[in-house]
Design an enzyme around this catalytic site. Structure first.
Site, PDB file in Angstrom:
ATOM      1  N   LYS A  49       0.818  -1.209   0.000  1.00 39.02           N
ATOM      2  CA  LYS A  49       0.000   0.000   0.000  1.00 39.02           C
ATOM      3  C   LYS A  49       0.861   1.272   0.000  1.00 39.02           C
ATOM      4  CE  LYS A  49      -3.425  -2.823   0.014  1.00 39.02           C
ATOM      5  NZ  LYS A  49      -2.856  -4.079   0.466  1.00 39.02           N
ATOM      6  N   TYR A 263     -11.761 -14.966   2.909  1.00 39.60           N
ATOM      7  CA  TYR A 263     -10.790 -13.927   3.269  1.00 39.60           C
ATOM      8  C   TYR A 263     -10.337 -14.071   4.721  1.00 39.60           C
ATOM      9  CZ  TYR A 263      -8.824  -9.308   4.093  1.00 39.60           C
ATOM     10  OH  TYR A 263      -7.990  -8.279   4.434  1.00 39.60           O
ATOM     11  N   TYR A 289      -2.650 -12.743   3.037  1.00 37.58           N
ATOM     12  CA  TYR A 289      -2.301 -12.539   1.629  1.00 37.58           C
ATOM     13  C   TYR A 289      -1.102 -13.385   1.179  1.00 37.58           C
ATOM     14  CZ  TYR A 289      -5.220  -8.364   2.234  1.00 37.58           C
ATOM     15  OH  TYR A 289      -6.256  -7.507   2.508  1.00 37.58           O
TER      16      TYR A 289
HETATM   17  C1  LIG Z   1      -3.594  -5.358   0.320  1.00 44.56           C
HETATM   18  C2  LIG Z   1      -2.596  -6.453   0.331  1.00 44.56           C
HETATM   19  C3  LIG Z   1      -2.431  -7.308  -0.772  1.00 44.56           C
HETATM   20  C4  LIG Z   1      -3.331  -7.263  -1.975  1.00 44.56           C
HETATM   21  O1  LIG Z   1      -3.049  -6.201  -2.822  1.00 44.56           O
HETATM   22  P1  LIG Z   1      -4.207  -5.604  -3.742  1.00 44.56           P
HETATM   23  O2  LIG Z   1      -3.595  -4.495  -4.463  1.00 44.56           O
HETATM   24  O3  LIG Z   1      -5.321  -5.212  -2.814  1.00 44.56           O
HETATM   25  O4  LIG Z   1      -4.675  -6.694  -4.639  1.00 44.56           O
HETATM   26  C5  LIG Z   1      -1.424  -8.240  -0.736  1.00 44.56           C
HETATM   27  N1  LIG Z   1      -0.632  -8.370   0.348  1.00 44.56           N
HETATM   28  C6  LIG Z   1      -0.774  -7.600   1.433  1.00 44.56           C
HETATM   29  C7  LIG Z   1       0.128  -7.828   2.581  1.00 44.56           C
HETATM   30  C8  LIG Z   1      -1.757  -6.608   1.460  1.00 44.56           C
HETATM   31  O5  LIG Z   1      -1.880  -5.846   2.563  1.00 44.56           O
END
Ligand SMILES: *Cc1c(COP(=O)(O)O)cnc(C)c1O
Length: 331
Positions: A49, A263, A289
């Protein structure tokens, strides 16, 4: 592609490293595995992010904003980093947090939730899973306006055509690094969530004629929804960049096989992958993730999706602060 046309505030100095994972490569006995360490990006705790926020916060500042409104899950890395960026810019920040797992919001929870409080979140608005999140963010923003404040809404995951420029920029950074290292990469593996990362990376690679396919591992939505989400965002990013190269539906590749029950829900594969990377390489993945994405990559290697002679680049998008909330998944 000339990204310098778009306002940007840098939160990381230089490039994040590309490292070879020798021990993991040997352990799996297949293709050579490299990792792009976006877990080492700037702002509190790093992660993908941060790249999106470089463009989003510049846009917010240009709009004269004094307060950022954003949304995420109860352990959102995106919210942590958006708050960190707001603190940096001297702005206030409010969250709409979605309980994607019913009853999952706990004001006293650790992990990212602890960091929200530590960095001074102004207000948290908790809503049920499946609520109209954008509607709620607009409501919060309207209330702020009525008080004479200037809110700026950052969409979920920072995934619009502005935030995704962060991953177009990452694609350019990777290509520069591969050139400097004389390293040929055959595939990039990314997590595909709110899709800004996947769409930005794919658009960046196609825009540069790189010839490097991008494989997305889904962590939330079912396949057709995710394919549409990535494809549609690619088109918006391509429009913003006035790209001549077309991005076709076939260019968008997503696997939905590693989500498990949903999720942030535990899967055995995720636990296996996180333990393996921690014990073999000293690298921390996250349970929501990158743990699922790493397991997906390992499973695809086992199934022969990649050739043994190939070089694979795994994008580490961060998230380790959430590990401290999900310790009961592990031992
Ligand atoms: C938000 C996030 C993702 C996913 O990325 P997107 O751009 O939302 O698809 C992957 N890994 C982590 C650690 C995240 O915080």
């Amino acid at each position: 592609m000339n990204l310098s046309r778009f306002p940007r505030i840098r939160y990381t100095e230089g490039y994040t490293p590309i490292e070879k994972l020798d021990k993991l490569t040997k352990h799996l006995g297949g293709p050579n595995i490299y990792i792009k360490r976006d877990d080492l990006l700037g702002l509190a705790g790093g992660g993908n992010k941060t790249r999106k926020l470089e463009f989003l916060m510049a846009d917010a500042k240009n709009s004269g904003a004094d307060t950022i409104v954003t949304c995420g899950a109860v352990q959102s890395n995106h919210c942590r980093l958006t708050l960190a960026a707001a603190v940096r810019e001297g702005m206030k920040c409010q969250f709409v947090l979605e309980q994607r797992v019913p009853g999952s919001y706990d004001e006293m929870a650790g992990g990212n939730n602890f960091l929200f409080k530590l960095m001074g979140i102004e207000a948290v608005h908790v809503v049920e899973g499946g609520s109209d999140i954008l509607g709620k963010m607009n409501e919060v923003a309207e209330k702020l306006k009525a008080e004479g404040r200037k809110p700026y809404i950052v969409p979920g995951g920072g995934s619009n055509e502005i935030g995704a420029l962060g991953y177009v920029s990452c694609a350019q950074e990777i290509l520069a690094q591969l050139h400097e290292k004389s390293l040929k990469i055959d595939h990039i593996v990314v997590t595909s969530g709110s899709a800004g990362t996947h769409a930005g990376m794919l658009t960046g690679m196609i825009g540069a004629n790189a010839g490097i396919p991008v494989t997305g591992i889904g962590i939330n939505a079912r396949l057709n929804i995710q394919l549409d989400r990535v494809y549609n965002l690619c088109q918006k990013v391509a429009d913003k960049l006035e790209l001549k190269n077309n991005i076709e539906r076939e260019d968008v590749v997503v696997f939905e096989d590693y989500i498990g029950e949903g999720y942030s829900r535990k899967t055995d594969g995720m636990v296996e992958a996180i333990k393996l990377l921690a014990s073999l390489e000293g690298i921390l993945l996250d349970p929501v993730y990158t743990g699922k994405t790493m397991y997906g990559m390992m499973d695809l290697i086992k199934k022969g999706y990649f050739k043994d002679c190939e070089n694979i680049l795994f994008l580490h998008t961060g998230g380790a602060p959430a590990l401290y909330h999900y310790t009961d998944y592990f031992f």
